[in-house]
Design a protein around this motif. Structure first.
Motif, PDB file in Angstrom:
ATOM      1  N   TYR A   8      45.745 -24.790 -44.340  1.00 52.51           N
ATOM      2  CA  TYR A   8      45.106 -23.506 -44.071  1.00 52.51           C
ATOM      3  C   TYR A   8      43.581 -23.557 -44.223  1.00 52.51           C
ATOM      4  O   TYR A   8      42.831 -23.205 -43.303  1.00 52.51           O
ATOM      5  CB  TYR A   8      45.697 -22.426 -44.975  1.00 52.51           C
ATOM      6  CG  TYR A   8      44.994 -21.097 -44.884  1.00 52.51           C
ATOM      7  CD1 TYR A   8      45.259 -20.212 -43.840  1.00 52.51           C
ATOM      8  CD2 TYR A   8      44.047 -20.720 -45.842  1.00 52.51           C
ATOM      9  CE1 TYR A   8      44.608 -18.985 -43.745  1.00 52.51           C
ATOM     10  CE2 TYR A   8      43.395 -19.490 -45.756  1.00 52.51           C
ATOM     11  CZ  TYR A   8      43.678 -18.646 -44.710  1.00 52.51           C
ATOM     12  OH  TYR A   8      43.011 -17.432 -44.622  1.00 52.51           O
ATOM     13  N   GLY A   9      43.091 -23.982 -45.386  1.00 52.82           N
ATOM     14  CA  GLY A   9      41.642 -24.010 -45.632  1.00 52.82           C
ATOM     15  C   GLY A   9      40.898 -24.901 -44.658  1.00 52.82           C
ATOM     16  O   GLY A   9      39.923 -24.462 -44.017  1.00 52.82           O
ATOM     17  N   TYR A  13      35.982 -23.188 -49.147  1.00 55.68           N
ATOM     18  CA  TYR A  13      36.000 -23.802 -47.821  1.00 55.68           C
ATOM     19  C   TYR A  13      35.127 -22.981 -46.872  1.00 55.68           C
ATOM     20  O   TYR A  13      34.329 -23.526 -46.095  1.00 55.68           O
ATOM     21  CB  TYR A  13      37.424 -23.844 -47.265  1.00 55.68           C
ATOM     22  CG  TYR A  13      38.320 -24.913 -47.824  1.00 55.68           C
ATOM     23  CD1 TYR A  13      38.402 -26.165 -47.229  1.00 55.68           C
ATOM     24  CD2 TYR A  13      39.113 -24.667 -48.944  1.00 55.68           C
ATOM     25  CE1 TYR A  13      39.246 -27.148 -47.726  1.00 55.68           C
ATOM     26  CE2 TYR A  13      39.958 -25.647 -49.458  1.00 55.68           C
ATOM     27  CZ  TYR A  13      40.030 -26.888 -48.842  1.00 55.68           C
ATOM     28  OH  TYR A  13      40.866 -27.860 -49.342  1.00 55.68           O
ATOM     29  N   ASP A  14      35.300 -21.664 -46.922  1.00 60.83           N
ATOM     30  CA  ASP A  14      34.575 -20.769 -46.028  1.00 60.83           C
ATOM     31  C   ASP A  14      33.078 -20.780 -46.318  1.00 60.83           C
ATOM     32  O   ASP A  14      32.254 -20.878 -45.400  1.00 60.83           O
ATOM     33  CB  ASP A  14      35.090 -19.336 -46.171  1.00 60.83           C
ATOM     34  CG  ASP A  14      36.526 -19.164 -45.692  1.00 60.83           C
ATOM     35  OD1 ASP A  14      37.146 -20.162 -45.303  1.00 60.83           O
ATOM     36  OD2 ASP A  14      37.013 -18.022 -45.723  1.00 60.83           O
ATOM     37  N   ILE A  15      32.725 -20.655 -47.582  1.00 65.02           N
ATOM     38  CA  ILE A  15      31.316 -20.569 -47.946  1.00 65.02           C
ATOM     39  C   ILE A  15      30.587 -21.851 -47.569  1.00 65.02           C
ATOM     40  O   ILE A  15      29.492 -21.818 -46.988  1.00 65.02           O
ATOM     41  CB  ILE A  15      31.172 -20.266 -49.454  1.00 65.02           C
ATOM     42  CG1 ILE A  15      31.705 -18.843 -49.746  1.00 65.02           C
ATOM     43  CG2 ILE A  15      29.723 -20.399 -49.897  1.00 65.02           C
ATOM     44  CD1 ILE A  15      31.803 -18.512 -51.227  1.00 65.02           C
ATOM     45  N   TRP A  73      35.987 -22.688 -37.625  1.00 65.35           N
ATOM     46  CA  TRP A  73      35.707 -21.287 -37.294  1.00 65.35           C
ATOM     47  C   TRP A  73      34.557 -20.761 -38.138  1.00 65.35           C
ATOM     48  O   TRP A  73      33.641 -20.098 -37.636  1.00 65.35           O
ATOM     49  CB  TRP A  73      36.951 -20.421 -37.502  1.00 65.35           C
ATOM     50  CG  TRP A  73      36.642 -18.954 -37.417  1.00 65.35           C
ATOM     51  CD1 TRP A  73      36.453 -18.087 -38.452  1.00 65.35           C
ATOM     52  CD2 TRP A  73      36.425 -18.190 -36.223  1.00 65.35           C
ATOM     53  NE1 TRP A  73      36.140 -16.828 -37.984  1.00 65.35           N
ATOM     54  CE2 TRP A  73      36.117 -16.862 -36.614  1.00 65.35           C
ATOM     55  CE3 TRP A  73      36.463 -18.501 -34.863  1.00 65.35           C
ATOM     56  CZ2 TRP A  73      35.851 -15.848 -35.697  1.00 65.35           C
ATOM     57  CZ3 TRP A  73      36.194 -17.488 -33.944  1.00 65.35           C
ATOM     58  CH2 TRP A  73      35.897 -16.184 -34.366  1.00 65.35           C
ATOM     59  N   GLU A  74      34.592 -21.041 -39.431  1.00 64.64           N
ATOM     60  CA  GLU A  74      33.548 -20.539 -40.317  1.00 64.64           C
ATOM     61  C   GLU A  74      32.191 -21.154 -39.983  1.00 64.64           C
ATOM     62  O   GLU A  74      31.151 -20.542 -40.213  1.00 64.64           O
ATOM     63  CB  GLU A  74      33.920 -20.819 -41.772  1.00 64.64           C
ATOM     64  CG  GLU A  74      35.160 -20.083 -42.253  1.00 64.64           C
ATOM     65  CD  GLU A  74      34.974 -18.578 -42.323  1.00 64.64           C
ATOM     66  OE1 GLU A  74      33.837 -18.124 -42.551  1.00 64.64           O
ATOM     67  OE2 GLU A  74      35.961 -17.845 -42.132  1.00 64.64           O
ATOM     68  N   ARG A  75      32.181 -22.359 -39.426  1.00 64.85           N
ATOM     69  CA  ARG A  75      30.917 -22.983 -39.026  1.00 64.85           C
ATOM     70  C   ARG A  75      30.280 -22.278 -37.838  1.00 64.85           C
ATOM     71  O   ARG A  75      29.056 -22.295 -37.699  1.00 64.85           O
ATOM     72  CB  ARG A  75      31.151 -24.457 -38.682  1.00 64.85           C
ATOM     73  CG  ARG A  75      31.364 -25.359 -39.889  1.00 64.85           C
ATOM     74  CD  ARG A  75      31.692 -26.765 -39.437  1.00 64.85           C
ATOM     75  NE  ARG A  75      31.900 -27.670 -40.567  1.00 64.85           N
ATOM     76  CZ  ARG A  75      32.696 -28.728 -40.526  1.00 64.85           C
ATOM     77  NH1 ARG A  75      33.365 -29.027 -39.418  1.00 64.85           N
ATOM     78  NH2 ARG A  75      32.836 -29.492 -41.593  1.00 64.85           N
TER      79      ARG A  75
END
Length: 292
Positions: free
Chosen positions: A95-96, A207-209, A102-104
């Motif tokens: 998942y992460g 992961y997102d940050i 996407w977050e990039r």
């Protein structure tokens, strides 16, 4: 998730060192690239004219976005395969990392129309009967401990991610988008993502940050040649800001991933937020330099 493209007004609040706040509220093209910017209550127009260097920066960044969308499709397919197979632990593991590409590309997520909410809406962002994407499956995996009932959401997610690649081919970007998108994203990290509300069930927020910071850096790196000619000191300041955020994050890395965000207490989160603010403040000055 960023503000949808349908909003003509783009709210952009960045709190930097010393409490400085910048709000970008409107974008339009008038003989160049213009965004209305409010600083300390005064509205000014940020206008970045086109140049060969900036055109190349935009072209290169679009290539970066396309590359990340391909990686997103590949990783999402693995994640969806695990969901369809009913393998909860494997799906949690994937998942992460699946969300990282996407977050990039979130600096330009607002320009991707409905793909942003379809892929990345959090619970409560949209009506429940419209809610799908990563976070709906996240809730099933971590709250209910099952993939049951998620098959259609998983297939829809993969379909949206694959279709996103075609949408990116038609994406029209301007140099000003790289500036405002990056600063807006860092503000979102500092103001809301830092609280843990993004990954409220999986606690994979780091992961997102990390990916958000990488995405903002990718935009800055492409603007850097033009900025270096105008203000090399600002380039160094922004680079130091990125180094500071990465150094702060690195202590929470575990192997190829990150510790659960629940491991970070209030003081750790506050310190990380301050590092992001210290980066966002000089980065918010890039557009002003480029318009001069």
């Amino acid at each position: 998730m960023l503000l949808p493209l349908a909003l003509v007004a783009l709210a952009l609040a960045v709190v930097g060192c010393g409490g400085r706040q910048i709000v970008s509220s409107e974008r339009e093209v008038t003989g160049g690239e213009t965004t209305a910017e409010t600083t300390g209550g005064e509205t000014t127009a940020l206008q970045i004219s086109s140049s060969p260097e900036l055109e190349e920066a935009t072209r290169s960044y679009k290539e970066y976005v396309a590359t990340q969308s391909t990686l997103l499709a590949d990783r999402t397919e693995e994640f969806v395969d695990a969901v369809l197979a009913g393998d909860v632990e494997r799906a949690k593991e994937l998942y992460g990392p699946a969300r990282v590409p996407w977050e990039r590309i979130e600096p330009v997520a607002a320009k991707l129309g409905e793909y942003d909410p379809r892929i990345d809406a959090r619970e409560g962002d949209v009506p429940d009967d419209e809610w799908g994407g990563f976070h709906r499956i996240e809730k099933a995996l971590w709250v209910r401990g099952t993939t049951e009932g998620q098959e259609e959401y998983a297939r829809r997610l993969l379909r949206d991610v694959r279709n996103l690649q075609g949408a990116i081919e038609d994406l029209e970007l301007r140099p000003v988008d790289l500036v405002t998108g990056s600063v807006e994203l860092l503000n979102e990290v500092s103001a809301s993502k830092i609280t843990g509300e993004e990954e409220r069930y999986s606690h994979t927020d780091l992961y997102d940050i990390w990916a958000n910071v990488q995405g903002s850096e990718a935009a800055f790196e492409r603007l850097k040649p033009a900025l270096e000619k105008e203000d090399p000191a600002l380039v160094r300041e922004v680079e130091e800001g990125f180094d500071g955020v990465y150094a702060e994050l690195e202590q929470y890395r575990r192997g190829d991933g990150w510790v659960s965000y629940t491991r970070l207490g209030e003081e750790e989160r506050r310190r990380l937020s301050q590092k992001v603010d210290a980066l966002a403040e000089p980065l918010s000055r890039v557009g002003k330099v480029l318009e001069e």
